[in-house]
Write a protein that holds these residues in place. Structure first.
Motif: not given
Length: 163
Positions: A21-23, A86-89, A91-95
């Motif tokens: 997930v970080q990468r 880090a947030v999986a791409p 899932q980003q923008g969902r809080g």
């Protein structure tokens, strides 16, 4: 979606998923700065396992069984140094990032007077998230690769309730 996400302490068994997930999350940053050697991208599985073994606080966000994000904090004196949010791409923008940040702050509550972190100076979404959570830019510096970073901190009110 965020109500379906749970945040719990991560264990050494989560190292591979955290690194994946970080990468994925930091690839966008690497493209923004034209630098494929950002530390979150060059960190090894053994280094992630070492962080998970302690004393660093590492939290994982999960949507069902899937690990969708993580964050770390290292307490040094009265300061918690937050990193590797880090947030999986997808899932980003969902809080999820905001919830991870709040959770790591809660995990350090009562032990620190301030939180410190850094992000790329051109990373507007990151800077916006941190500003919403009460962080302020206190300086700028260059990382080891010459990328300009914004250094942020959040001071906690340790004076107690006011009459």
């Amino acid at each position: 979606m965020t109500d379906q996400v749970t945040i719990t302490p991560a264990g050494v068994a989560d190292a591979g998923e955290i690194l994946t997930v970080q990468r994925a999350a930091y690839l966008v940053e690497a493209q923004r700065y034209a630098d494929p050697f950002l530390p979150p991208l060059t960190e090894t599985l053994d280094e992630v396992r070492a962080a998970l073994a302690g004393p660093t606080i590492v939290l994982a966000a999960r949507h069902g069984a899937r690990l969708v994000g993580s964050v770390r904090a290292r307490v040094d004196g009265d300061t918690a140094h937050v990193g590797r949010l880090a947030v999986a791409p997808d899932q980003q923008g969902r809080g999820v990032g905001g919830r991870l940040l709040a959770a790591v702050e809660d995990a350090c509550a009562g032990r620190v007077a301030r939180f410190a972190l850094f992000t790329g100076a051109q990373s507007e979404q990151n800077l916006s998230l941190y500003a919403r959570r009460g962080y302020r830019v206190v300086s700028h510096r260059l990382d080891e690769n010459g990328n300009r970073l914004a250094v942020l901190e959040k001071l906690l009110d340790t004076t107690g309730p006011r009459a």
